[in-house]
Design a protein around this motif. Structure first.
Motif, PDB file in Angstrom:
ATOM      1  N   ILE A 104     -12.177  37.005  53.768  1.00  0.00           N
ATOM      2  CA  ILE A 104     -12.170  35.663  53.174  1.00  0.00           C
ATOM      3  C   ILE A 104     -11.372  35.693  51.874  1.00  0.00           C
ATOM      4  CG2 ILE A 104     -13.645  33.986  51.958  1.00  0.00           C
ATOM      5  CD1 ILE A 104     -15.810  34.448  54.020  1.00  0.00           C
ATOM      6  N   ASP A 105     -11.533  36.776  51.123  1.00  0.00           N
ATOM      7  CA  ASP A 105     -10.956  36.813  49.780  1.00  0.00           C
ATOM      8  C   ASP A 105      -9.796  37.769  49.628  1.00  0.00           C
ATOM      9  OD1 ASP A 105     -12.552  34.898  48.545  1.00  0.00           O
ATOM     10  OD2 ASP A 105     -14.212  36.310  48.463  1.00  0.00           O
ATOM     11  N   GLY A 106      -9.348  38.364  50.713  1.00  0.00           N
ATOM     12  CA  GLY A 106      -8.255  39.297  50.484  1.00  0.00           C
ATOM     13  C   GLY A 106      -7.604  39.762  51.755  1.00  0.00           C
ATOM     14  N   GLU A 131      -8.253  43.404  53.664  1.00  0.00           N
ATOM     15  CA  GLU A 131      -9.549  43.650  54.282  1.00  0.00           C
ATOM     16  C   GLU A 131      -9.496  43.166  55.722  1.00  0.00           C
ATOM     17  OE1 GLU A 131     -13.172  42.671  51.990  1.00  0.00           O
ATOM     18  OE2 GLU A 131     -13.539  41.327  53.676  1.00  0.00           O
ATOM     19  N   LYS A 149     -20.304  33.283  44.566  1.00  0.00           N
ATOM     20  CA  LYS A 149     -19.417  33.347  43.402  1.00  0.00           C
ATOM     21  C   LYS A 149     -19.841  32.356  42.325  1.00  0.00           C
ATOM     22  CE  LYS A 149     -15.816  34.171  46.542  1.00  0.00           C
ATOM     23  NZ  LYS A 149     -14.443  34.014  47.011  1.00  0.00           N
ATOM     24  N   HIS A 199     -16.764  43.880  44.487  1.00  0.00           N
ATOM     25  CA  HIS A 199     -16.657  43.447  45.881  1.00  0.00           C
ATOM     26  C   HIS A 199     -18.037  43.493  46.518  1.00  0.00           C
ATOM     27  CE1 HIS A 199     -14.634  42.631  49.646  1.00  0.00           C
ATOM     28  NE2 HIS A 199     -15.274  43.632  50.215  1.00  0.00           N
ATOM     29  N   GLN A 205     -11.458  48.329  54.321  1.00  0.00           N
ATOM     30  CA  GLN A 205     -10.506  48.114  53.235  1.00  0.00           C
ATOM     31  C   GLN A 205      -9.308  49.010  53.490  1.00  0.00           C
ATOM     32  OE1 GLN A 205     -12.664  48.143  49.484  1.00  0.00           O
ATOM     33  NE2 GLN A 205     -14.072  46.777  50.536  1.00  0.00           N
ATOM     34  N   ALA A 253     -20.043  32.712  50.786  1.00  0.00           N
ATOM     35  CA  ALA A 253     -19.168  33.422  49.855  1.00  0.00           C
ATOM     36  C   ALA A 253     -18.901  32.559  48.618  1.00  0.00           C
ATOM     37  CB  ALA A 253     -17.861  33.806  50.550  1.00  0.00           C
ATOM     38  N   LEU A 258     -14.807  37.061  42.083  1.00  0.00           N
ATOM     39  CA  LEU A 258     -15.482  38.100  42.873  1.00  0.00           C
ATOM     40  C   LEU A 258     -14.992  38.028  44.321  1.00  0.00           C
ATOM     41  CD1 LEU A 258     -17.817  40.228  42.844  1.00  0.00           C
ATOM     42  CD2 LEU A 258     -19.323  38.391  43.587  1.00  0.00           C
ATOM     43  N   SER A 259     -14.838  39.190  44.930  1.00  0.00           N
ATOM     44  CA  SER A 259     -14.388  39.242  46.315  1.00  0.00           C
ATOM     45  C   SER A 259     -15.609  39.461  47.217  1.00  0.00           C
ATOM     46  CB  SER A 259     -13.365  40.379  46.409  1.00  0.00           C
ATOM     47  OG  SER A 259     -13.191  40.805  47.715  1.00  0.00           O
ATOM     48  N   VAL A 260     -15.733  38.623  48.242  1.00  0.00           N
ATOM     49  CA  VAL A 260     -16.915  38.666  49.125  1.00  0.00           C
ATOM     50  C   VAL A 260     -16.470  38.762  50.578  1.00  0.00           C
ATOM     51  CG1 VAL A 260     -18.995  37.437  49.890  1.00  0.00           C
ATOM     52  CG2 VAL A 260     -18.262  37.250  47.505  1.00  0.00           C
TER      53      VAL A 260
END
Lengths: 336, 336
Positions: A301-303, A306, B221, B151, A251, B217, B229-231
């Protein structure tokens, strides 16, 4: 640079010690006299070095004033027993066992923190960190500034050779027994390692962390010069003879600039980037090699804050013996 | 509850399909007629069910109006070809392949989100999620409220049976060849899996994520009812025949109350907590069992807002076949 040095290798009969002696020859390290040492149980055998067979002697009888530099590649107990004797005799040392505290024997991974040698005084006491920390430091050090690291989550799937020859023998024996449909008897490990994963290596402390996990986290912070970095470490054992694999999730402060990260990894010393479309594996890429292999470099995947990646390294060679020899090369070049 | 149902199992000859048929018998599922189906290549064999041998027929010739419920345990292509035909014929279905989108066929893990069935209309289309999502949902659902999940970082070390019989055969063949010092030829996998880890399962997309990682992922969720939610998911393949292992690191809103977490896990349905001092393994604990095993439950080395744990599950049984049968049990109890 025609100077040569008298050197001792303690723990010369182990997997790491033996590789270290090979590397001293392979890399033409300027050795004058080489003393191979081990605890009394292992003394008496011999190892080849530059065409001669060198006898392994009992470390308890050794006079450390004969050497400039000693590699401690035995277990923690041996380092604890003899490191002070070496230092008092004026001998510099590189410890691979993790027995010394990092304030007294700072970690060195030449690709990551060569500057750490400045300001130290002779005789030098250095830690060649755990194979996990060596692998992570080589990959993360060149990225740390670009990324602004905040949190490192790492799952290490360690080879059984991280526990020495007995780990290797036990995996081979268990695997053969299972393939031949014979009943499984666990000896060295307390349960089946063949075709299985063990969730921890070594006993956990009262907070549930294994010593190796704490060691790795502390070493990474020191190697990256980021004492406040937050690290989550899980060290598991995989049914793999040689070669560690690391699943790493970072992160970071801002959005990851993936092209910039890839370019940094392409040019990072000691690192081999496996480009998109392929991926590194311990056995297929890293084992027997000097480089740390990194691949599957991708944003979350989500951000975009990262970065995920996969690292493979030869735990005995690059993770231990080679890093110690490279550290010694740096030491003799500038400091000894 | 003396009602019984006509049921079809598509993909009955695969590892999951075969286990599913065993579980229908073992759990005394109220089956009236059972139709075993497969693609034309696999049709013709037979499977035992309640003392009889049932012939596996070609799914292409099947009239879905004969059954109330169909389990799709074949590959994605088969689901894509026949799911609509089943639905048009009024047949409810539970898909294990991941071929259907989650908005049209929501995920169900009875221990995690049984309420998701409310509001759906007949015929029902449900997804029995990936083995990874089943395992994580069983463990995380009871914790989600207590923890305030932000996370989830997961590294899945998947068994080769997650790729079916060919994966199992290839690991056995490669291992035997290596132990007998014969040259290794990779067939089903594109490289050595024996005594090695493969950093990915399936081809990555343009952003570097494998379909299975994205699927897992998205499923987690939906199962936790936390779309935001972040995965971070990494799915690797381990040289393990049966049983998945998961290294999980959670970032949460407040300080982790470890005793409360442990108590929730002790009483969580479908979950077996392995207490401090021991740890779960895929082969030693999970394989052949109905429960998801969780252990190494500990706060972060560097922060109380982190929870780390290790999960082991039987990927074929609990991760796939059993979850589908449990979903069907819930469906027939309340909705069919």
């Amino acid at each position: 640079m025609s100077q040569s040095f008298d050197i001792a290798v303690i723990g010369a009969t182990g997997t790491v010690g033996e590789t270290l002696v090979q590397l001293l020859e392979e890399r033409d390290f300027p050795v004058d006299s080489l003393y191979l040492l081990a605890s009394s149980e292992s003394a008496g055998s011999s190892l080849p070095f530059k065409g001669r067979n060198l006898r392994v002697r009992d470390v308890a009888d050794f006079d450390f004033s004969q050497v400039t530099l000693a590699f401690f590649a035995a277990g923690e107990a041996v380092t604890r027993s003899f490191a002070e004797r070496a230092q008092v005799a004026g001998c510099s040392l590189i410890d691979l066992s993790g027995a010394l505290t990092l304030d007294k024997a700072p970690c060195l991974v030449p690709e990551a923190n060569a500057g750490a040698l400045q300001g130290l005084t002779r005789p030098y006491s250095l830690t060649s960190p755990s194979a996990s920390a060596v692998a992570l430091a080589c990959v993360l050090a060149p990225l740390a500034n670009q990324l602004g690291l905040r949190h490192v989550t790492v799952t290490a799937c360690l080879a059984v050779s991280s526990l020495g020859r007995q780990g290797v023998k036990e995996l081979a024996r268990q695997t053969a027994e299972l393939l031949n449909a014979r009943p499984l008897v666990s000896r060295f490990f307390d349960r089946q390692i063949a075709f299985n994963l063990l969730a921890q290596s070594g006993d956990p402390d009262s907070e549930g962390h294994a010593a190796l996990e704490r060691r790795m986290a502390a070493e990474i912070k020191q190697l990256l010069g980021q004492p406040a970095l937050s690290v989550a470490a899980t060290c598991a054992l995989a049914p793999v003879f040689f070669g560690d694999s690391f699943s790493v999730s970072l992160q970071v402060e801002g959005d990851v600039d993936l092209p910039a990260v890839l370019e940094l990894l392409r040019t990072a010393p000691g690192v081999e980037l496996v480009e998109e479309g392929d991926y590194p594996t311990a056995v297929g890429d890293a084992v027997g090699q000097d480089a740390i292999y990194v691949g599957r470099v991708r944003r979350g995947i989500d951000g975009p804050r990262e970065l995920n990646l996969w690292i493979a390294s030869d735990n005995v060679r690059k993770g231990a013996a080679l890093n110690a020899v490279q550290s010694a090369e740096l030491l003799i070049k500038h400091y000894l």
